[in-house]
Design a protein around this motif. Structure first.
Motif, PDB file in Angstrom:
ATOM      1  N   MET A 157       0.879  -1.147   0.000  1.00 42.13           N
ATOM      2  CA  MET A 157       0.000   0.000   0.000  1.00 42.13           C
ATOM      3  C   MET A 157       0.925   1.207   0.000  1.00 42.13           C
ATOM      4  O   MET A 157       1.847   1.255   0.823  1.00 42.13           O
ATOM      5  CB  MET A 157      -0.775  -0.008   1.325  1.00 42.13           C
ATOM      6  N   ILE A 158       0.732   2.136  -0.921  1.00 42.48           N
ATOM      7  CA  ILE A 158       1.659   3.258  -1.028  1.00 42.48           C
ATOM      8  C   ILE A 158       0.916   4.577  -0.827  1.00 42.48           C
ATOM      9  O   ILE A 158      -0.083   4.842  -1.493  1.00 42.48           O
ATOM     10  CB  ILE A 158       2.350   3.266  -2.412  1.00 42.48           C
ATOM     11  N   CYS A 159       1.414   5.390   0.083  1.00 46.23           N
ATOM     12  CA  CYS A 159       0.758   6.668   0.346  1.00 46.23           C
ATOM     13  C   CYS A 159       1.104   7.668  -0.750  1.00 46.23           C
ATOM     14  O   CYS A 159       2.269   7.951  -0.998  1.00 46.23           O
ATOM     15  CB  CYS A 159       1.159   7.235   1.707  1.00 46.23           C
ATOM     16  N   ASN A 160       0.054   8.186  -1.389  1.00 50.66           N
ATOM     17  CA  ASN A 160       0.255   9.149  -2.475  1.00 50.66           C
ATOM     18  C   ASN A 160       0.796  10.471  -1.973  1.00 50.66           C
ATOM     19  O   ASN A 160       1.283  11.288  -2.749  1.00 50.66           O
ATOM     20  CB  ASN A 160      -1.085   9.412  -3.187  1.00 50.66           C
ATOM     21  N   GLN A 204      -0.903  -3.406  -5.841  1.00 49.43           N
ATOM     22  CA  GLN A 204      -0.543  -2.217  -5.070  1.00 49.43           C
ATOM     23  C   GLN A 204      -1.761  -1.336  -4.855  1.00 49.43           C
ATOM     24  O   GLN A 204      -2.510  -1.074  -5.783  1.00 49.43           O
ATOM     25  CB  GLN A 204       0.537  -1.423  -5.823  1.00 49.43           C
ATOM     26  N   LEU A 205      -1.921  -0.898  -3.618  1.00 52.09           N
ATOM     27  CA  LEU A 205      -3.033   0.001  -3.291  1.00 52.09           C
ATOM     28  C   LEU A 205      -2.452   1.401  -3.075  1.00 52.09           C
ATOM     29  O   LEU A 205      -1.539   1.568  -2.269  1.00 52.09           O
ATOM     30  CB  LEU A 205      -3.754  -0.465  -2.025  1.00 52.09           C
ATOM     31  N   PHE A 206      -2.961   2.362  -3.803  1.00 52.51           N
ATOM     32  CA  PHE A 206      -2.492   3.735  -3.659  1.00 52.51           C
ATOM     33  C   PHE A 206      -3.566   4.578  -2.989  1.00 52.51           C
ATOM     34  O   PHE A 206      -4.761   4.416  -3.268  1.00 52.51           O
ATOM     35  CB  PHE A 206      -2.171   4.346  -5.021  1.00 52.51           C
ATOM     36  N   GLY A 207      -3.159   5.473  -2.113  1.00 49.47           N
ATOM     37  CA  GLY A 207      -4.129   6.327  -1.451  1.00 49.47           C
ATOM     38  C   GLY A 207      -3.444   7.188  -0.417  1.00 49.47           C
ATOM     39  O   GLY A 207      -2.265   7.502  -0.555  1.00 49.47           O
ATOM     40  N   ILE A 208      -4.185   7.539   0.622  1.00 44.63           N
ATOM     41  CA  ILE A 208      -3.635   8.415   1.656  1.00 44.63           C
ATOM     42  C   ILE A 208      -3.584   7.649   2.971  1.00 44.63           C
ATOM     43  O   ILE A 208      -4.593   7.131   3.441  1.00 44.63           O
ATOM     44  CB  ILE A 208      -4.520   9.673   1.828  1.00 44.63           C
TER      45      ILE A 208
END
Lengths: 143, 143
Positions: A97-100, A134-138
């Motif tokens: 999971m990657i923080c944008n 991969q999950l992208f978000g905040i």
DNA sequence: TTTATAATTGAGTATCATTCTCATTTATAA
DNA sequence: TTATAAATGAGAATGATACTCAATTATAAA
């Protein structure tokens, strides 16, 4: 798995492949298994250079490839044009999971998804070899 | 949704953004919605150039960005260093299976995975914005 | 319809991660 | 210790994409 065990496994792998055991290759392995995770090639290059062993960018790239090829590391493509490398030893399969906002990388594991993936592949008679999820978000902290 | 409707939607979107309606922008939209799917920028550039409208690579890249930003297209990163663009209109959300041998791209949809993803994000108090889910392997025909 | 003007375009240059080249150095088998 | 094939490093090459800026063009206003 101790680092000593790992080191000797790596040396064995090099021998098995007919590759030479060099200080540069050992240094790259050591840097990667420090387990800071998700390292960029440039990172690894700078860390080794700063500390002790003389090494070039080319050799770092070449050695990272060897590590990946032999199952000591995993190469991640996070879509920003710079590959990341993480040690593969002792770490069960996981995705990211990657923080944008801050770029933080959080690992997650889900067996149900893995299972469904395999079913989908099977349904298409597709021989599954790897996957990227991969999950992208905040992230929590950035909200 | 007819192509005419799409075209006028795109023009509306351009106006709304204060952007001008140019032959180059229209040509890029038209090329993308031909629905051959998964087009590379260079592809789109060559197709437009060959057919009719004079256009530059720079403009193709710029217009593809506009299409993505306004929900007319989706940009895919397949890990090979070249972005792909697919029309987003009328096509339900899907992910991709990519053949490591022939490069074929197969789309798949799975609501269960989508649901689990959301649960994982929720569990980490992560605000999910996009995701990438790609299965790599060998397709039926290449085995 | 013409004009004024800010946006757009295109040609070429820049960028940036990564790979390649090849002369020099080094690990290792004998 | 030596011979030699492999490894290394410095810098050049690559390739996709972004940037620059002078020339062109879409469009709002007259």
């Amino acid at each position: 798995m101790t680092n000593n065990k790992l080191l000797s496994d790596f040396k064995d792998a090099l021998r098995k492949e007919g590759l030479k055991i060099t200080p540069q290759r050992i240094a790259v392995l050591e840097e990667i298994i420090k387990n800071k995770g998700h390292r960029e090639s440039e990172d690894v290059y700078m860390a080794i250079k700063t500390r002790k062993t003389h090494v070039s960018r080319a050799t770092v790239y070449r050695t990272l490839d060897i590590l990946v090829q032999n199952g000591f590391a995993r190469k991640l493509n996070l879509g920003d044009g710079r590959a990341r490398y993480e040690p593969k030893i002792d770490s069960p399969h996981h995705d990211h999971m990657i923080c944008n906002n801050c770029g933080k990388i959080i690992e997650f594991v889900n067996h149900e998804i893995e299972k469904i993936q395999e079913e989908i592949a099977k349904h298409h008679q597709f021989k599954l070899q790897q996957h990227i999820h991969q999950l992208f978000g905040i992230c929590k902290e950035c909200q």
